[in-house]
Design an enzyme around this catalytic site. Sequence first.
Site, PDB file in Angstrom:
ATOM      1  N   CYS A 114      29.034   2.142   7.823  1.00 35.57           N
ATOM      2  CA  CYS A 114      29.011   3.241   8.786  1.00 35.57           C
ATOM      3  C   CYS A 114      27.931   2.873   9.805  1.00 35.57           C
ATOM      4  O   CYS A 114      27.777   1.693  10.128  1.00 35.57           O
ATOM      5  CB  CYS A 114      28.768   4.590   8.105  1.00 35.57           C
ATOM      6  SG  CYS A 114      27.343   4.646   7.003  1.00 35.57           S
ATOM      7  N   GLU A 116      24.466   3.472   9.540  1.00 30.24           N
ATOM      8  CA  GLU A 116      23.239   2.997   8.909  1.00 30.24           C
ATOM      9  C   GLU A 116      23.441   2.535   7.476  1.00 30.24           C
ATOM     10  O   GLU A 116      22.515   2.033   6.848  1.00 30.24           O
ATOM     11  CB  GLU A 116      22.174   4.102   8.937  1.00 30.24           C
ATOM     12  CG  GLU A 116      21.764   4.532  10.344  1.00 30.24           C
ATOM     13  CD  GLU A 116      20.674   5.584  10.317  1.00 30.24           C
ATOM     14  OE1 GLU A 116      19.613   5.329   9.714  1.00 30.24           O
ATOM     15  OE2 GLU A 116      20.878   6.666  10.892  1.00 30.24           O
ATOM     16  N   GLY A 117      24.614   2.717   6.936  1.00 27.89           N
ATOM     17  CA  GLY A 117      24.836   2.321   5.552  1.00 27.89           C
ATOM     18  C   GLY A 117      24.107   3.200   4.563  1.00 27.89           C
ATOM     19  O   GLY A 117      23.658   2.728   3.512  1.00 27.89           O
ATOM     20  N   SER A 119      25.045   7.079   4.271  1.00 29.81           N
ATOM     21  CA  SER A 119      25.720   8.320   3.909  1.00 29.81           C
ATOM     22  C   SER A 119      27.231   8.137   3.768  1.00 29.81           C
ATOM     23  O   SER A 119      27.778   8.164   2.660  1.00 29.81           O
ATOM     24  CB  SER A 119      25.405   9.403   4.946  1.00 29.81           C
ATOM     25  OG  SER A 119      25.956  10.644   4.595  1.00 29.81           O
ATOM     26  N   ARG A 120      27.934   7.943   4.873  1.00 27.94           N
ATOM     27  CA  ARG A 120      29.391   7.872   4.818  1.00 27.94           C
ATOM     28  C   ARG A 120      29.897   6.694   3.989  1.00 27.94           C
ATOM     29  O   ARG A 120      30.728   6.866   3.077  1.00 27.94           O
ATOM     30  CB  ARG A 120      29.953   7.795   6.247  1.00 27.94           C
ATOM     31  CG  ARG A 120      29.840   9.085   7.016  1.00 27.94           C
ATOM     32  CD  ARG A 120      30.168   8.914   8.488  1.00 27.94           C
ATOM     33  NE  ARG A 120      29.044   8.345   9.238  1.00 27.94           N
ATOM     34  CZ  ARG A 120      28.995   8.272  10.563  1.00 27.94           C
ATOM     35  NH1 ARG A 120      30.024   8.690  11.281  1.00 27.94           N
ATOM     36  NH2 ARG A 120      27.934   7.778  11.165  1.00 27.94           N
TER      37      ARG A 120
END
Length: 226
Positions: A114, A116-117, A119-120
């Site tokens: 995503c 920033e790696g 959350s999603r």
Amino acid sequence: MLKIAVHVRLEHMLQRLRCLQDAAATARPTRLLDHLWVGGAVEANSLHLLRHLGVTHVLNATDDLLLPDPDAAFRSLRCAVRDMEEEDIGRFFDSAAAFIDAARESGGAALVHCHEGKSRSVTLVLAYFMQAKEWTLKQALDFVSAARPQVSPNAGFMARLIRLEESLHGTKTVKLKKTKPEPRVCPVCSDKVGISLQSLSVHIRTKHSEVAADYEPLLRSCDSPK
């Protein structure tokens, strides 16, 4: 002398920019399994590095970042998710898991990313571990957090993962952290006045006494014991 000083300073700035560009270009995603990596936008753009790592499939868990160019020879999938608590990320769990497994079955590897790696992409990966490996949510979260400490699915995503765990395993191994309640907003001036109905009542009566009568039904409901 002034020209020389300006030239030296400019060279230093250019050198610093080159260093930053080199750092971005060599950012590495986090390896979770032989066939699974997770990362952010910078890592997803490092196509030469991805090829070197054996990545063949790229899962883009955003609604705005570009997919790899078709000429780059990556299989790609977009799961158009916004990093918002009300987003139903669960509708992508099955397709994301199938895509990751397709990478494994082809002898390649998938990068799930995503912005920033955190959350999603991490939410989709956690769901994959729960489905494919039959792990509990706690097992999956502990495993991924050990490899990538910055992981932080938002509260809505965590709630969806908890529901998935309950449906898969009939258990709940992670408690959802309570988020701070949103403050109430005054209907007269739109100021935030606190989280209780009583605070709203006091605010209207003290700050807007001239119109308080117009809000009497609301004020009575605020004053009544719950």
